[in-house]
Each structure stands twice: as C-alpha cells, then as structure tokens.
Design a protein around this motif. Structure first.
Motif, short mmCIF file in Angstrom:
data_model
loop_
_atom_site.label_atom_id
_atom_site.label_comp_id
_atom_site.label_asym_id
_atom_site.label_seq_id
_atom_site.Cartn_x
_atom_site.Cartn_y
_atom_site.Cartn_z
N SER A 29 -53.62 6.36 -26.13
CA SER A 29 -53.33 7.74 -25.68
C SER A 29 -52.06 7.76 -24.83
O SER A 29 -51.70 6.83 -24.21
N LEU A 30 -51.52 9.02 -25.10
CA LEU A 30 -50.08 9.04 -24.48
C LEU A 30 -50.15 10.30 -23.29
O LEU A 30 -50.76 11.43 -23.70
N GLU A 31 -49.91 9.79 -22.03
CA GLU A 31 -50.11 10.83 -20.88
C GLU A 31 -48.92 11.30 -20.47
O GLU A 31 -47.90 10.57 -20.44
N ASP A 32 -49.02 12.68 -20.06
CA ASP A 32 -47.88 13.41 -19.34
C ASP A 32 -48.17 13.24 -17.77
O ASP A 32 -49.21 13.80 -17.39
N MET A 97 -41.22 13.72 -20.13
CA MET A 97 -42.77 13.94 -20.73
C MET A 97 -43.46 12.77 -20.69
O MET A 97 -44.69 13.02 -20.13
N ASP A 98 -42.98 11.72 -21.02
CA ASP A 98 -43.82 10.38 -21.27
C ASP A 98 -43.94 9.64 -19.86
O ASP A 98 -44.95 9.25 -19.45
N VAL A 99 -42.97 9.80 -18.83
CA VAL A 99 -42.72 8.86 -17.71
C VAL A 99 -42.76 9.80 -16.36
O VAL A 99 -42.95 9.37 -15.13
N GLY A 100 -42.43 11.04 -16.65
CA GLY A 100 -42.55 12.07 -15.52
C GLY A 100 -41.36 12.12 -14.66
O GLY A 100 -41.18 12.72 -13.53
N GLU A 183 -46.64 0.03 -22.90
CA GLU A 183 -47.63 1.14 -23.16
C GLU A 183 -47.51 2.63 -22.72
O GLU A 183 -47.80 3.38 -23.26
N GLU A 184 -46.95 2.36 -21.64
CA GLU A 184 -47.00 3.97 -20.82
C GLU A 184 -45.55 4.72 -21.13
O GLU A 184 -45.78 5.83 -20.57
N ALA A 185 -44.67 4.04 -21.99
CA ALA A 185 -43.47 4.69 -22.16
C ALA A 185 -42.89 4.25 -23.44
O ALA A 185 -42.03 3.29 -23.35
MG MG Z 1 -46.75 8.27 -20.54
#
Ligand code: MG
Ligand code: NAP
Length: 484
Positions: A29-32, A97-100, A183-185
């Motif tokens: 999953s992809l988090e904002d 959006m992806d890394v804030g 994974e986070e970006a």
């Molecule tokens: Mg992210």
C-alpha cells in the motif's frame, strides 16, 4: 483508483520496455504521510522480477542501447531533462503526496532532476581515456567503458535528486540500469521512467522494480548479473549490500548517513550564517543525509547564536505537504516514533525552542515539530547519532582545536560547514575536517550537481555528482600496441 489519482498505474513495474504486474501479482500500500491515509497500491516486485530486469538490461546492452553513440545518449538524456522540466508540477505533486514534502521543496527536487539530466546529457560524449607515453615502439591509451548492468537502490528522502545523480550518470556512461526505489517513495521513479520512454530511451536501458528491500532490494544487490551497485540509504543496509556485492566481486558506491556539523566562530558574519544554520537542519523535515544536525558555536557568541536560532525556530510551521509550510510530516509512523524516541532521550537537555504543528494539520499525519536543543554535551546521543528528523543540537566550544575534535568526533564524515572571517582558519579547517565536502561561509553551495559528493567513515565511500560520478560508473581499460 490508482490510475485516476496518479495519471498512471503505480502497481506496474517496468522490465524490458513493458509495463506489467510483478510475478505473483503482489502489491504494497501507498501512504500519504500528510494524512496517514492509504491512497493507492504499488507493486511488490520479487526476485524473479529482478532476474527479468537484469536480463532485460543485459539485452539492451547487446542491442540498440549498447550500440548508441555517446553523443546520441547525451541527446536522449537532454531530451529527458526537458521533459522533466515540462512536468515539474506533476512530478512535484506526486512527490508531495507520496513523501509529504512541502510542494516548493518537491518542485526544487524536480528542477534538480532536470538539471542532472542536462549536465549528464552534456557530459556523455566528453568522457574519454587518454594516451599514455609508454616505451618507444608502443602506442598505449586508455578507454573508459561502462560497467554493464548497474543496480540502483535508493531511499525515500530525495528520490528525484538521487535518480538524477545516480541513474542519470550511469546512463550517460552507457550502462543499463535496474532501479529499486524505496517502498515508501515509488511514484516519481515510475513517472520518470514513463518520461524516459517518451524521450525515446531504448527498451531495457532503464528498468524499475519497486518492492521490499529484503526481497527486491536484496535480490538486486546479490545478483550475479549486476556489475556495479549504487546504494543510498542507512549504514546497516549499506554494509549488507557491500557484503552481498563482495560475493560477486562487484564494486559498490555507498552514500550513507551523516551527523554533519556547522562550526560558528566568534568572528563569523552571523547575519549571513543564520539562515543556513536553521535551513540546513529543517529542510525536508531534517530527513536529509547532509542535514546540519550539529551546530558548534564558540563560547563568545553562544548566547547570541542560540537566541537568534531560537527566534527562527519559534516561527517555524509544520503541516501538510500541499499547505507548503516550512516543514511537512515525516515519511512514516515508524520514522515519527524513532524521532520521538530521541526527543525523550533529550529530556535531560535544555530545549532552546520548538516550532509548531499547525492546528489544522490532518490528524493521521506523521508530524513532529522542529526542536532546537541548547548547550548539548558532545558525547550525548542527540549529538552523536543520526536522528533523521527536525532536531538540531547546539554544541559549545572554546577554541579551534576543540571545534575540530568535536566536529570529527562522530563515526560519520559527509559534509561540514565553517563560518569565520579568518581566511587562514578557513584553509586550516578545510584540510582538518573529516568530510567529503567542506563549505566555507556557506552550507550546501546550492546543491550544485557539478560538485562531487560522498562520505568517509560510516558515511560511505565512492563519489556521485559532477564528472567524478562518470568515472565511478565506468571501467578504465588500458590498450598497449607493440609496433616497433
Ligand atoms: Mg508514500
Ligand atoms: P534504508 O532502510 O537503508 O533503505 C534504503 C533503500 O534500501 C530502500 O530502497 C530500501 O528498500 C532498501 N533496502 C532495505 N533493506 C535492504 C536489503 N536488505 N537489501 C537491499 N536493499 C534494501 O534507508 P532509508 O530509511 O530509506 O533512508 C534513510 C537513511 O538513508 C538515512 O540513514 C540517511 O542518512 C541515508 N541517506 C543517505 C544519503 C546520502 O547521499 N549519503 C542520502 C539519503 C539518505 P525499502 O525501503 O523498500 O525496504
């Protein structure tokens, strides 16, 4: 929802010019981070996908990509740079959006990516070997050739800039790349790969396989078909990657962490120094390898520097990326917990100032207000360990010798800054500070893509950026002809 939100499907990987689901169809999953909300899914690439990507890169080298003239590679990269330039807003929105990251900082990263491509596009046909005046009867010269397949494992903090300096330089030198973003970006890596296709990069020259570090990343680091690994990230993972590469006897470039100091002497121009002292600590919410997390201040200006930094800190505002404030959220809940752990370990310290998280910041976001600690003993964990968050420590010193001892007193050696009007002292410190870059009366030099960058000690080894990166992404071959 994926494709509507991002303009493409981020759950696909790029292998050999084809966008497809990973083997097994796994997703992450992809988090904002501004909201702590899941906003989509990315692919969970596997070892089998890495095999396919390495195979595709090899095929590209034996095919059209390997056959291109250096000037043509340069033209392709320059065209890609112009496409990045035209898509700055899209790329910055994805990154925010992806890394804030606050939007204007994300735009700066996209501009830097375009600039890397402009630089390496222009350099592609200007890197060459040289003749060697050997014995009479011989003609000897060197050739600079690509390694072959290069693996690129990158972190989440500056995806676009790191793609520019690592993938940009490797492609310019004629390597074929397999990129494993964090994974986070992943979003800007995927968007970049689509622009590369649009620019006309031949299939397989750039392959992108998102996934978990322990799966896709480890498979890439240990792959026998990879000829060079460029890694940016943490010290323990860097050490594991070097060990994996060693089993295949493959060179690695490691860009690891830092605990970088800025040294402020009593004779410094404080008006000039102040913005650099604070910005270099809070940019990207302190999640910067070259963050100036230690501010060493000579006793005679300690009170003034502390008060003036504290006044700036008190005005700093933290909030969602789209509000474009001084700081955005941290990348994840785990990173926030890690930074808060350090803040509790600093409970025995004097807090000089603390910024604010704006009242309307979304509840689930990973916000940490910036903290400035005064008069921190150099042996304290907050003054020695990399926190990777918006935390700066002011450390007093008496004289030049003590300043050097404190500055060099951590395991790291990435960058250092010196503020002093004394020219002789500037020259002495430039030599004595253990760091890959030293800045005199500035910090960061505006990020210059031309400036070789990398660490010593636990900050890593090898250099990226500038022409130096092209040497790192190439192999030198000596040719000796005996003709009498
Ligand atoms: Mg992210
Ligand atoms: P990290 O955990 O080391 O991750 C970096 C990359 O390595 C990610 O793509 C990660 O994948 C992957 N990875 C994780 N475990 C792996 C394994 N066993 N084998 C192969 N790959 C693996 O670092 P991070 O938390 O993302 O980034 C923060 C750190 O990077 C900080 O210490 C910072 O100082 C450093 N950094 C240094 C520089 C520099 O230029 N010197 C620049 C930026 C950051 P997943 O995330 O998908 O698991």
């Amino acid at each position: 929802m994926n494709a509507d939100t991002f303009g493409f499907d981020p759950a696909e990987i790029l292998v050999g010019g084809t966008w497809r689901a990973p083997e097994g169809g796994g997703r992450l999953s992809l988090e904002d981070p501004s909201r702590g909300a899941v906003i989509g899914e990315i692919a969970r690439g596997t070892a089998a996908d890495i095999d396919a990507a390495v195979e595709a890169a090899g095929a590209a080298l034996r095919g059209p990509w390997g056959a291109l003239a250096a000037a043509e590679r340069g033209r392709l990269l320059s065209r890609l740079g112009r496409l990045v330039e035209q898509n700055i807003e899209h790329l910055a929105t994805l990154e925010a959006m992806d890394v804030g990251k606050p939007l204007s900082q994300a735009r700066a990263d996209a501009r830097a990516l375009a600039r890397y491509l402009e630089f390496y596009g222009g350099a592609a046909d200007k890197i060459m070997g040289e003749p060697n005046a050997y014995l009479p009867g011989y003609t000897v010269y060197t050739l600079r050739e690509p390694h072959g397949v290069t693996g690129h494992i990158i972190p989440w903090n500056y995806p676009m800039q790191i793609i520019g300096r690592s993938v940009g330089a490797a492609l310019a030198m004629g390597n074929a790349c397999v990129l494993k973003p964090a994974e986070e970006a992943c979003l800007t890596a995927l968007a970049f790969a689509r622009l590369a296709e649009e620019a006309g990069l031949p299939a397989g020259a750039l392959n992108v396989v998102p996934g978990l570090g322990e799966e896709a990343g480890a498979a890439l680091a240990g792959h026998p078909g990879v000829h060079h690994i460029s890694f940016t990230g943490s010290v323990p993972v860097g050490a594991a990657i070097q060990a994996a590469a060693a089993r295949n006897v493959v060179p690695v470039t490691l860009e690891l962490g830092g605990k970088s100091p800025q040294l402020v002497f009593g004779d410094a121009d404080l008006d000039a120094a102040l913005p650099f002292l604070v910005n270099a600590g809070i940019q990207n919410a302190g999640q910067t390898c070259s963050a100036a997390s230690r501010i060493l201040v000579q006793r005679d200006v300690l009170d003034e520097v502390t008060e003036r930094m504290a006044a700036r800190y008190a005005a700093l505002r933290t909030g969602p990326a789209d509000a474009d404030l001084d700081l955005g959220p941290l990348i994840s809940g785990a990173q926030k917990a890690r930074v808060e752990g350090y803040l509790s370990r600093g409970a025995d310290l004097e807090l000089a100032a603390c910024g604010e998280v704006v009242a309307n910041a979304p509840g689930g976001g990973h916000y940490v207000a910036p903290h400035l600690f005064a008069a921190v003993p150099p042996g304290h964990p907050l003054a020695r360990e990399e926190i990777f968050g918006p935390v700066q420590t002011i450390i007093p010193f008496e004289d030049e010798a003590e300043a050097i001892a404190i500055a060099n007193g951590t395991d790291f050696g990435l960058v250092a800054g010196v503020w002093s009007r004394d020219g002789a002292r500037q020259m002495r410190l430039a030599r004595k500070l253990r760091a890959g870059q030293v800045f005199l009366n500035n910090y960061g030099a505006g990020g210059g893509v031309e400036l070789p960058f990398g660490g010593i000690g636990k900050s890593g080894h090898g250099r990226e950026k500038g022409f130096e990166a092209l040497y790192g992404f190439s192999v030198l071959k000596t040719v000796a002809a005996l003709h009498g």
